[in-house]
Design a protein around this motif. Structure first.
Motif, PDB file in Angstrom:
ATOM      1  N   GLY A  21       0.796  -1.226  -0.006  1.00 62.09           N
ATOM      2  CA  GLY A  21      -0.085  -0.070   0.032  1.00 62.09           C
ATOM      3  C   GLY A  21       0.951   1.353   0.039  1.00 62.09           C
ATOM      4  O   GLY A  21       0.362   2.596   0.198  1.00 62.09           O
ATOM      5  N   LYS A  22       2.194   1.272  -0.086  1.00 62.16           N
ATOM      6  CA  LYS A  22       3.015   2.193  -0.166  1.00 62.16           C
ATOM      7  C   LYS A  22       2.751   3.064  -1.558  1.00 62.16           C
ATOM      8  O   LYS A  22       2.771   2.329  -2.526  1.00 62.16           O
ATOM      9  N   GLU A  23       3.019   4.315  -1.599  1.00 63.31           N
ATOM     10  CA  GLU A  23       2.847   5.245  -2.674  1.00 63.31           C
ATOM     11  C   GLU A  23       4.074   4.940  -3.752  1.00 63.31           C
ATOM     12  O   GLU A  23       5.195   4.966  -3.024  1.00 63.31           O
ATOM     13  N   HIS A  24       4.001   4.997  -4.904  1.00 61.35           N
ATOM     14  CA  HIS A  24       4.933   5.116  -5.799  1.00 61.35           C
ATOM     15  C   HIS A  24       4.756   6.003  -7.000  1.00 61.35           C
ATOM     16  O   HIS A  24       3.481   6.254  -7.396  1.00 61.35           O
ATOM     17  N   PRO A  25       5.566   6.709  -7.752  1.00 61.45           N
ATOM     18  CA  PRO A  25       5.217   7.438  -8.865  1.00 61.45           C
ATOM     19  C   PRO A  25       4.727   6.709  -9.876  1.00 61.45           C
ATOM     20  O   PRO A  25       5.078   5.701 -10.159  1.00 61.45           O
ATOM     21  N   ALA A  26       3.556   7.157 -10.509  1.00 62.17           N
ATOM     22  CA  ALA A  26       2.794   6.428 -11.539  1.00 62.17           C
ATOM     23  C   ALA A  26       3.274   6.442 -12.801  1.00 62.17           C
ATOM     24  O   ALA A  26       2.673   7.123 -13.785  1.00 62.17           O
ATOM     25  N   LYS A  27       4.646   5.982 -13.039  1.00 66.92           N
ATOM     26  CA  LYS A  27       5.513   6.018 -14.294  1.00 66.92           C
ATOM     27  C   LYS A  27       4.973   5.232 -15.329  1.00 66.92           C
ATOM     28  O   LYS A  27       5.491   5.158 -16.456  1.00 66.92           O
ATOM     29  N   CYS A  28       4.027   4.376 -14.830  1.00 66.74           N
ATOM     30  CA  CYS A  28       3.327   3.378 -15.855  1.00 66.74           C
ATOM     31  C   CYS A  28       2.670   4.156 -16.854  1.00 66.74           C
ATOM     32  O   CYS A  28       2.073   3.531 -17.759  1.00 66.74           O
ATOM     33  N   PHE A  29       2.325   5.353 -16.376  1.00 65.76           N
ATOM     34  CA  PHE A  29       1.298   6.031 -17.310  1.00 65.76           C
ATOM     35  C   PHE A  29       2.192   7.152 -18.000  1.00 65.76           C
ATOM     36  O   PHE A  29       2.995   7.656 -17.445  1.00 65.76           O
ATOM     37  N   THR A  30       1.739   7.435 -19.389  1.00 64.43           N
ATOM     38  CA  THR A  30       2.428   8.569 -20.147  1.00 64.43           C
ATOM     39  C   THR A  30       1.664   9.872 -20.039  1.00 64.43           C
ATOM     40  O   THR A  30       2.502  10.857 -19.990  1.00 64.43           O
ATOM     41  N   LYS A  31       0.616   9.861 -19.581  1.00 68.33           N
ATOM     42  CA  LYS A  31      -0.325  11.241 -19.524  1.00 68.33           C
ATOM     43  C   LYS A  31      -1.695  10.721 -18.713  1.00 68.33           C
ATOM     44  O   LYS A  31      -2.019   9.618 -18.814  1.00 68.33           O
ATOM     45  N   ALA A  32      -2.214  11.820 -18.037  1.00 68.16           N
ATOM     46  CA  ALA A  32      -3.473  11.461 -17.655  1.00 68.16           C
ATOM     47  C   ALA A  32      -4.301  12.909 -18.219  1.00 68.16           C
ATOM     48  O   ALA A  32      -3.798  13.929 -18.208  1.00 68.16           O
ATOM     49  N   VAL A  33      -5.738  12.522 -18.461  1.00 61.72           N
ATOM     50  CA  VAL A  33      -6.401  13.554 -19.056  1.00 61.72           C
ATOM     51  C   VAL A  33      -7.749  13.782 -18.368  1.00 61.72           C
ATOM     52  O   VAL A  33      -8.408  12.637 -18.144  1.00 61.72           O
ATOM     53  N   TYR A  34      -7.869  14.695 -17.649  1.00 57.91           N
ATOM     54  CA  TYR A  34      -9.032  14.863 -16.653  1.00 57.91           C
ATOM     55  C   TYR A  34     -10.075  15.515 -17.674  1.00 57.91           C
ATOM     56  O   TYR A  34     -10.036  16.617 -18.380  1.00 57.91           O
ATOM     57  N   HIS A  35     -11.218  15.049 -17.445  1.00 59.39           N
ATOM     58  CA  HIS A  35     -12.557  15.621 -18.094  1.00 59.39           C
ATOM     59  C   HIS A  35     -13.414  16.161 -16.875  1.00 59.39           C
ATOM     60  O   HIS A  35     -14.046  15.514 -16.317  1.00 59.39           O
ATOM     61  N   LEU A  36     -13.389  17.466 -16.889  1.00 58.90           N
ATOM     62  CA  LEU A  36     -13.967  18.116 -15.740  1.00 58.90           C
ATOM     63  C   LEU A  36     -15.482  18.623 -16.058  1.00 58.90           C
ATOM     64  O   LEU A  36     -15.830  18.116 -17.242  1.00 58.90           O
ATOM     65  N   HIS A  37     -16.256  19.192 -15.214  1.00 61.72           N
ATOM     66  CA  HIS A  37     -17.556  19.433 -15.627  1.00 61.72           C
ATOM     67  C   HIS A  37     -17.543  20.494 -16.761  1.00 61.72           C
ATOM     68  O   HIS A  37     -16.672  21.631 -16.880  1.00 61.72           O
ATOM     69  N   PRO A  38     -18.417  20.397 -17.630  1.00 63.52           N
ATOM     70  CA  PRO A  38     -18.428  21.362 -18.783  1.00 63.52           C
ATOM     71  C   PRO A  38     -18.607  22.849 -18.617  1.00 63.52           C
ATOM     72  O   PRO A  38     -18.131  23.660 -19.507  1.00 63.52           O
ATOM     73  N   SER A  39     -18.736  23.245 -17.507  1.00 62.18           N
ATOM     74  CA  SER A  39     -18.809  24.710 -17.039  1.00 62.18           C
ATOM     75  C   SER A  39     -17.572  25.297 -16.688  1.00 62.18           C
ATOM     76  O   SER A  39     -17.582  26.566 -16.872  1.00 62.18           O
ATOM     77  N   PHE A  40     -16.316  24.159 -16.790  1.00 62.91           N
ATOM     78  CA  PHE A  40     -15.204  24.974 -16.813  1.00 62.91           C
ATOM     79  C   PHE A  40     -14.671  25.569 -18.015  1.00 62.91           C
ATOM     80  O   PHE A  40     -14.887  25.224 -19.208  1.00 62.91           O
ATOM     81  N   GLU A  41     -13.984  26.622 -17.877  1.00 65.64           N
ATOM     82  CA  GLU A  41     -13.504  27.097 -19.003  1.00 65.64           C
ATOM     83  C   GLU A  41     -12.478  26.379 -19.968  1.00 65.64           C
ATOM     84  O   GLU A  41     -12.548  26.449 -21.228  1.00 65.64           O
ATOM     85  N   ASN A  42     -11.638  25.711 -19.310  1.00 62.76           N
ATOM     86  CA  ASN A  42     -10.906  24.673 -19.937  1.00 62.76           C
ATOM     87  C   ASN A  42     -11.299  23.256 -19.388  1.00 62.76           C
ATOM     88  O   ASN A  42     -10.817  22.536 -18.233  1.00 62.76           O
ATOM     89  N   PRO A  43     -12.378  22.526 -19.730  1.00 65.81           N
ATOM     90  CA  PRO A  43     -12.911  21.340 -19.100  1.00 65.81           C
ATOM     91  C   PRO A  43     -12.118  20.068 -19.275  1.00 65.81           C
ATOM     92  O   PRO A  43     -12.355  19.033 -18.628  1.00 65.81           O
ATOM     93  N   VAL A  44     -11.279  20.049 -20.349  1.00 68.96           N
ATOM     94  CA  VAL A  44     -10.213  18.760 -20.730  1.00 68.96           C
ATOM     95  C   VAL A  44      -8.931  19.307 -20.398  1.00 68.96           C
ATOM     96  O   VAL A  44      -8.347  20.209 -20.976  1.00 68.96           O
ATOM     97  N   GLN A  45      -8.145  18.427 -19.226  1.00 67.90           N
ATOM     98  CA  GLN A  45      -6.802  19.027 -19.040  1.00 67.90           C
ATOM     99  C   GLN A  45      -6.133  17.818 -19.016  1.00 67.90           C
ATOM    100  O   GLN A  45      -6.226  16.974 -18.551  1.00 67.90           O
ATOM    101  N   THR A  46      -4.589  18.115 -19.614  1.00 67.00           N
ATOM    102  CA  THR A  46      -3.909  16.985 -19.858  1.00 67.00           C
ATOM    103  C   THR A  46      -2.563  17.264 -18.828  1.00 67.00           C
ATOM    104  O   THR A  46      -1.858  18.436 -19.212  1.00 67.00           O
ATOM    105  N   PHE A  47      -1.766  16.200 -18.587  1.00 60.60           N
ATOM    106  CA  PHE A  47      -0.792  16.236 -17.688  1.00 60.60           C
ATOM    107  C   PHE A  47      -0.013  14.949 -18.059  1.00 60.60           C
ATOM    108  O   PHE A  47      -0.402  13.976 -18.260  1.00 60.60           O
TER     109      PHE A  47
END
Length: 224
Positions: A41-67
């Protein structure tokens, strides 16, 4: 091969000193982060992923955000709670996991645990996943290798392994074909066509195939 891992979605939120957009609902700043968990249960950096794309509520000015770097930290301001979807990508073909995250303001900090699957991960991704626990094939390979080690081999396996990694493309393709044609149920191979990767545990090869490979490498002077 299917590998399962747990990821933790960590959320922190607090009030900020800004005029409310809706009466009775104070403005908040919230942050979501993503971590990979090991068997303890110890935390590790999620290096298995190349990116995460957040789909926020459509009322946000920028509802799709990528990291693109762990912990894929997403910080925004708002007054309302909502469900977001998060797409987590790997380098694999079709390598996307989608989770639903409940953004709420019931606690200043909270965590949600999700179990996700990695289907036929490449050798590179397998190495990353091993940092948080063994793979399904690891124990099986260990048993086969131990059993093979008890048998006297007619060839020098380590010398063969050194020779194989130095082969040119044509000779290497010939070796792969020989392995495909001569392997048995105890032979461990991994073939990721999309990534252009092929691997084999030489200790699990049948004795006759081991001898054929040795003879072939000798004929092309790869063992010198």
């Amino acid at each position: 091969m299917i590998v399962e891992r747990r990821i933790k979605i960590y959320t922190e939120q607090h009030n900020i000193d800004k005029p409310p957009q809706v009466e009775g609902f104070p403005m908040k700043e919230w942050t979501v982060e993503i971590y990979l968990l090991d068997q303890e249960g110890k935390e590790h950096p999620a290096k298995c992923f190349t990116k995460a794309v957040y789909h926020l509520h459509p009322s946000f000015e920028n509802p799709v955000q990528t990291f693109t770097s762990p912990p894929f930290k997403c910080t925004n301001e708002g007054w309302g709670e909502f469900e977001m979807t998060i797409d987590l990508f790997t380098t694999e073909k079709g390598g996307k996991n989608t989770i639903i995250h409940d953004l709420n303001f019931a606690a200043a900090e909270y965590e949600q645990i999700h179990t996700i699957q990695f289907k036929n991960p490449s050798q590179a991704l397998q190495q990353i996943l091993r940092e948080t626990g063994p793979l399904p094939s690891d124990e099986e390979r260990k048993l086969k290798k131990a059993d093979a080690g008890k048998k006297k081999k007619s060839v020098d396996v380590e010398k063969m392994a050194d020779a194989l990694v130095k082969l040119g493309e044509d000779d290497l393709l010939q070796v792969i074909q020989m392995i495909h044609d001569g392997k048995d149920d105890n032979t461990y191979t991994s073939n990721n066509i999309d990534a252009g990767e092929f691997s084999v545990d030489l200790y699990t090869l049948p004795e006759d195939l081991m001898k054929k490979l040795w003879d072939y490498l000798s004929r092309i002077n790869a063992l010198s």
